[in-house]
Design a protein around this motif. Structure first.
Motif, PDB file in Angstrom:
ATOM      1  N   SER A  53      36.490  42.967  32.369  1.00  0.00           N
ATOM      2  CA  SER A  53      37.548  44.293  32.150  1.00  0.00           C
ATOM      3  C   SER A  53      38.022  44.229  31.371  1.00  0.00           C
ATOM      4  CB  SER A  53      38.462  43.407  33.614  1.00  0.00           C
ATOM      5  OG  SER A  53      38.680  42.411  32.700  1.00  0.00           O
ATOM      6  N   HIS A  54      37.319  42.809  30.076  1.00  0.00           N
ATOM      7  CA  HIS A  54      37.477  42.633  28.649  1.00  0.00           C
ATOM      8  C   HIS A  54      36.131  42.632  27.292  1.00  0.00           C
ATOM      9  CE1 HIS A  54      36.426  38.641  28.930  1.00  0.00           C
ATOM     10  NE2 HIS A  54      37.277  38.543  29.361  1.00  0.00           N
ATOM     11  N   LYS A  55      36.816  42.856  26.305  1.00  0.00           N
ATOM     12  CA  LYS A  55      35.116  43.439  25.360  1.00  0.00           C
ATOM     13  C   LYS A  55      35.570  41.563  25.163  1.00  0.00           C
ATOM     14  CE  LYS A  55      33.874  44.212  20.693  1.00  0.00           C
ATOM     15  NZ  LYS A  55      34.629  45.042  19.604  1.00  0.00           N
ATOM     16  N   TYR A  56      34.168  41.498  25.297  1.00  0.00           N
ATOM     17  CA  TYR A  56      33.382  40.341  25.143  1.00  0.00           C
ATOM     18  C   TYR A  56      33.729  38.919  23.457  1.00  0.00           C
ATOM     19  CZ  TYR A  56      30.232  35.547  24.607  1.00  0.00           C
ATOM     20  OH  TYR A  56      29.627  34.279  25.011  1.00  0.00           O
ATOM     21  N   GLU A  57      34.135  38.346  23.001  1.00  0.00           N
ATOM     22  CA  GLU A  57      34.413  37.879  21.999  1.00  0.00           C
ATOM     23  C   GLU A  57      34.062  36.719  21.780  1.00  0.00           C
ATOM     24  OE1 GLU A  57      39.004  38.327  21.969  1.00  0.00           O
ATOM     25  OE2 GLU A  57      38.264  40.466  21.725  1.00  0.00           O
ATOM     26  N   GLY A  58      33.234  35.826  22.662  1.00  0.00           N
ATOM     27  CA  GLY A  58      32.536  34.034  22.778  1.00  0.00           C
ATOM     28  C   GLY A  58      31.290  34.776  21.536  1.00  0.00           C
ATOM     29  N   ARG A  59      30.987  33.105  21.543  1.00  0.00           N
ATOM     30  CA  ARG A  59      29.642  32.679  20.021  1.00  0.00           C
ATOM     31  C   ARG A  59      28.676  33.422  21.616  1.00  0.00           C
ATOM     32  NH1 ARG A  59      29.456  28.103  17.175  1.00  0.00           N
ATOM     33  NH2 ARG A  59      29.914  26.362  19.410  1.00  0.00           N
ATOM     34  N   SER A  60      27.664  33.868  21.189  1.00  0.00           N
ATOM     35  CA  SER A  60      26.353  34.079  22.173  1.00  0.00           C
ATOM     36  C   SER A  60      25.198  34.802  21.205  1.00  0.00           C
ATOM     37  CB  SER A  60      26.580  34.800  23.003  1.00  0.00           C
ATOM     38  OG  SER A  60      25.659  35.611  24.040  1.00  0.00           O
ATOM     39  N   ILE A  61      24.621  33.701  21.313  1.00  0.00           N
ATOM     40  CA  ILE A  61      23.161  34.203  20.638  1.00  0.00           C
ATOM     41  C   ILE A  61      22.450  35.414  21.491  1.00  0.00           C
ATOM     42  CG2 ILE A  61      20.683  33.406  20.433  1.00  0.00           C
ATOM     43  CD1 ILE A  61      21.956  30.800  19.779  1.00  0.00           C
ATOM     44  N   GLU A 231      27.803  31.912  14.740  1.00  0.00           N
ATOM     45  CA  GLU A 231      27.103  33.666  14.822  1.00  0.00           C
ATOM     46  C   GLU A 231      27.863  34.810  13.690  1.00  0.00           C
ATOM     47  OE1 GLU A 231      28.322  37.177  18.112  1.00  0.00           O
ATOM     48  OE2 GLU A 231      26.828  35.825  19.072  1.00  0.00           O
ATOM     49  N   LEU A 232      27.014  35.305  13.041  1.00  0.00           N
ATOM     50  CA  LEU A 232      27.202  35.847  12.628  1.00  0.00           C
ATOM     51  C   LEU A 232      26.275  37.466  12.545  1.00  0.00           C
ATOM     52  CD1 LEU A 232      26.092  34.258   8.949  1.00  0.00           C
ATOM     53  CD2 LEU A 232      28.232  34.338  10.014  1.00  0.00           C
ATOM     54  N   SER A 233      26.688  38.492  11.848  1.00  0.00           N
ATOM     55  CA  SER A 233      26.629  40.212  12.052  1.00  0.00           C
ATOM     56  C   SER A 233      25.870  40.245  10.808  1.00  0.00           C
ATOM     57  CB  SER A 233      27.270  40.849  12.723  1.00  0.00           C
ATOM     58  OG  SER A 233      28.477  40.713  11.964  1.00  0.00           O
ATOM     59  N   ILE A 234      24.800  41.808  10.772  1.00  0.00           N
ATOM     60  CA  ILE A 234      24.135  42.683   9.441  1.00  0.00           C
ATOM     61  C   ILE A 234      24.559  43.770  10.287  1.00  0.00           C
ATOM     62  CG2 ILE A 234      22.451  43.072   8.147  1.00  0.00           C
ATOM     63  CD1 ILE A 234      20.984  40.189   8.661  1.00  0.00           C
ATOM     64  N   ARG A 235      25.129  44.691   9.851  1.00  0.00           N
ATOM     65  CA  ARG A 235      25.695  46.143   9.786  1.00  0.00           C
ATOM     66  C   ARG A 235      24.614  46.803   9.367  1.00  0.00           C
ATOM     67  NH1 ARG A 235      31.765  45.904   8.171  1.00  0.00           N
ATOM     68  NH2 ARG A 235      32.514  44.278   9.679  1.00  0.00           N
ATOM     69  N   MET A 259      18.456  27.170   9.316  1.00  0.00           N
ATOM     70  CA  MET A 259      17.693  28.402   9.595  1.00  0.00           C
ATOM     71  C   MET A 259      18.362  29.596   9.881  1.00  0.00           C
ATOM     72  SD  MET A 259      15.034  28.683  12.797  1.00  0.00           S
ATOM     73  CE  MET A 259      16.157  28.429  14.778  1.00  0.00           C
ATOM     74  N   LEU A 260      18.391  30.183   9.663  1.00  0.00           N
ATOM     75  CA  LEU A 260      19.036  31.928  10.196  1.00  0.00           C
ATOM     76  C   LEU A 260      18.167  32.636  11.000  1.00  0.00           C
ATOM     77  CD1 LEU A 260      21.880  32.822   9.323  1.00  0.00           C
ATOM     78  CD2 LEU A 260      21.184  34.528   7.607  1.00  0.00           C
ATOM     79  N   ILE A 261      18.194  33.010  11.922  1.00  0.00           N
ATOM     80  CA  ILE A 261      17.917  34.947  13.340  1.00  0.00           C
ATOM     81  C   ILE A 261      18.481  35.720  12.603  1.00  0.00           C
ATOM     82  CG2 ILE A 261      16.416  32.081  14.215  1.00  0.00           C
ATOM     83  CD1 ILE A 261      18.102  32.725  16.614  1.00  0.00           C
ATOM     84  N   ALA A 262      17.212  36.531  13.318  1.00  0.00           N
ATOM     85  CA  ALA A 262      18.540  37.962  13.407  1.00  0.00           C
ATOM     86  C   ALA A 262      17.549  38.944  13.802  1.00  0.00           C
ATOM     87  CB  ALA A 262      18.291  38.805  12.211  1.00  0.00           C
ATOM     88  N   VAL A 272      22.936  37.916  14.185  1.00  0.00           N
ATOM     89  CA  VAL A 272      22.841  36.927  13.253  1.00  0.00           C
ATOM     90  C   VAL A 272      23.395  35.401  13.570  1.00  0.00           C
ATOM     91  CG1 VAL A 272      22.591  35.900  10.872  1.00  0.00           C
ATOM     92  CG2 VAL A 272      22.712  37.911  11.364  1.00  0.00           C
ATOM     93  N   THR A 273      22.621  34.332  14.169  1.00  0.00           N
ATOM     94  CA  THR A 273      22.733  32.778  14.040  1.00  0.00           C
ATOM     95  C   THR A 273      22.286  32.318  12.931  1.00  0.00           C
ATOM     96  OG1 THR A 273      22.250  33.722  16.628  1.00  0.00           O
ATOM     97  CG2 THR A 273      22.853  31.551  16.054  1.00  0.00           C
ATOM     98  N   LEU A 274      23.061  31.244  12.004  1.00  0.00           N
ATOM     99  CA  LEU A 274      23.187  30.059  11.762  1.00  0.00           C
ATOM    100  C   LEU A 274      22.883  29.133  12.257  1.00  0.00           C
ATOM    101  CD1 LEU A 274      21.981  29.505   8.799  1.00  0.00           C
ATOM    102  CD2 LEU A 274      25.154  29.118   8.171  1.00  0.00           C
TER     103      LEU A 274
END
Length: 492
Positions: A53-61, A231-235, A259-262, A272-274
């Motif tokens: 019912s709502h947009k997910y906004e938590g941290r999630s690899i 959690e980050l993102s690459i657009r 490390m950083l993974i994407a 992306v996760t640092l």
């Protein structure tokens, strides 16, 4: 949508539902198996809001689904497998894309791997050996919706329900479990079931209740690592809207202690996760650390194995697939613990091991050479189990348990370590022998007059023979030191 839960009670034990605390990925999968393979009514309890019912906004690899999860999904419906292999839902990752820190170019094109500067390390040797990047929120919503679609008549779901207490009772001489909870209106409710499955994560309420119950004799321990994640993102590319780097691999920026993974998404961006060391905050989000990408695979496999054990125990007793009793349930849980506990320990060790591999060894030339040799041997001698790479056993060989994979890896590493030790010792012995032969040859080549002088008196000059002998001892000592240094370099 399934109707909200009301107080559930029955005078017939066989009519009681299976209670599952936690409507996440594993909770929904467990519910599917209990309803489809065992004809059971299911009650799902979750303290969160309905996540659909709502947009997910938590941290999630992002989730990396491999053969183990696909096997469990196929155990419900092969269409599930096709759905998540569809590129509009999940993207195939065939290996690791390694971004080294010594790149000289500052351009985004080079840094993000549009050129050949990014090293590619394949996961397997055959076309079907890949993992699939899937969004957690989509997978969870899909499973719950399929559960309601297929089994609405035997399913009840209660979101925003906070469990308060678990108690155990008898009904028709059978043991039953009662879950008390507070619904979103603040009303106290309870539901009675044959047993309770705790699929409620790291800080499990079910586990806490078992620990607090002296009759359960249940013990557990938790250990936290010093790394946390952000959690980050690459657009997507701003001009073209396309991926800024290749989308068929899991990208890693290995930097030793962090490390950083994407992971790619169908929307042409990257999750992306640092991972980095923190001395105050810690990663409280995972029951096991996520560095092998096997959390959801392990959880889904748990459901598949649990269902098979129920069938096995029912067959031993001549019971129908829908028939349960206390004695059966006791045997099932004992069998399940003996079967899965070694694999639970193994996946923890595997995750810790892979964290080191991802953050450090993926940039180590010696490690890459060993992996290349292992892939060569596995490709040319696939029937030899000892040559199968660890990642292949874990991600692409579901018939082999995590415990089997880890034990095979440990035994192989011990064997390789011994081979290295013998090789170093042999090389050192050869070096010493070569030096000794050289010295002996030098002594034999001296004129006879020099050999006649064997002793010296104080104040006189040593003979050539004595100088040679002294040199021989010095070189021998030096060669032993060199051999010891070489052995120390390799850890021996």
């Amino acid at each position: 949508m399934a109707p909200p839960l009301t107080d559930t009670s029955s005078s017939n034990y066989q009519d009681l539902p299976i209670i599952i605390n936690g409507a996440g990925l594993v909770g929904c999968m467990a519910a599917l198996y209990m309803a489809q393979h065992h004809g059971q009514k299911v009650v799902l309890i979750d303290k969160r809001q309905d996540y659909r019912s709502h947009k997910y906004e938590g941290r999630s690899i992002n989730l990396a689904i491999s053969h183990r999860a696909f096997k469990a999904l196929g155990g419900i419906d092969q269409e599930f497998v096709k759905h998540f292999k569809d590129e509009s839902v999940g993207l195939k990752m065939k290996g690791r894309g390694i971004h080294m820190k010594d790149l000289k170019s500052d351009s985004l094109e080079d840094q993000f791997g549009k050129t050949s500067r990014v090293g590619f390390q394949p996961y397997g040797i055959s076309p079907d050996e890949y993992i699939v990047s899937v969004g957690r929120h989509h997978l969870n919503c899909f499973l719950l919706e399929e559960l309601e679609k297929k089994f609405a008549n035997v399913l009840q779901v209660e979101f925003e329900a906070t469990p308060t207490r678990i108690e155990y009772a008898k009904m028709d001489n059978e043991s039953v479990s009662i879950l008390h909870f507070k619904n979103k209106e603040g009303e106290l409710k309870s539901v009675t079931g044959k047993f309770i499955i705790g699929a409620d994560g790291l800080n499990s309420f079910v586990r806490q209740q078992m620990q607090n119950n002296p009759n359960c004799r249940f013990s557990s321990s938790q250990t936290y690592i010093s790394h946390a994640y952000k959690e980050l993102s690459i657009r997507p590319n701003a001009q073209t809207g396309d991926y800024v780097m290749r989308s068929d691999c899991l990208h890693i920026w290995p930097r030793g202690d962090f490390m950083l993974i994407a992971l790619p998404n169908p929307t042409r961006d990257f999750t992306v996760t640092l991972f980095m060391r923190q001395y105050k905050k810690r990663d409280y989000a995972h029951a096991i650390i996520p560095f092998y990408g096997q959390g959801v695979n392990c959880g889904f496999e748990d459901c598949h194995v649990f269902s098979n054990i129920i069938k096995e125990e029912q067959s031993k007793r001549g019971l129908k697939p829908t028939a349960f009793n206390s004695e059966l349930i006791q045997a099932v849980f004992e069998n399940y613990s003996l079967t899965r506990k070694p694999s639970a320990d193994a996946i923890l060790n595997l995750s810790l091991h892979n964290f080191i591999v991802m953050r450090s060894k993926t940039a180590d030339p010696l490690f890459l050479l060993e992996q290349a040799v292992m892939r060569f041997l596995h490709k040319n001698f696939p029937q030899v189990n000892a040559f199968k790479p660890l990642y292949n056993m874990v991600a692409f060989t579901p018939q082999k348990t995590y415990a089997d994979a880890w034990n095979t890896h440990v035994n192989r590493e011990n064997f390789i370590a011994k081979i290295k030790q013998y090789a170093v010792q042999t090389l050192a012995a050869c070096a010493i022998s070569a030096i000794s032969i050289g010295i002996y040859s030098k002594c034999r080549s001296q004129p006879p007059a020099s050999v006649a002088v064997s002793t010296t008196t104080p104040g006189t000059t040593p003979s050539i023979t004595e100088q040679t002998i002294q040199l021989s001892y010095s070189l021998y000592d030096a060669s032993k030191g060199i051999a010891k240094s070489i052995g120390g370099y390799f850890g021996y």
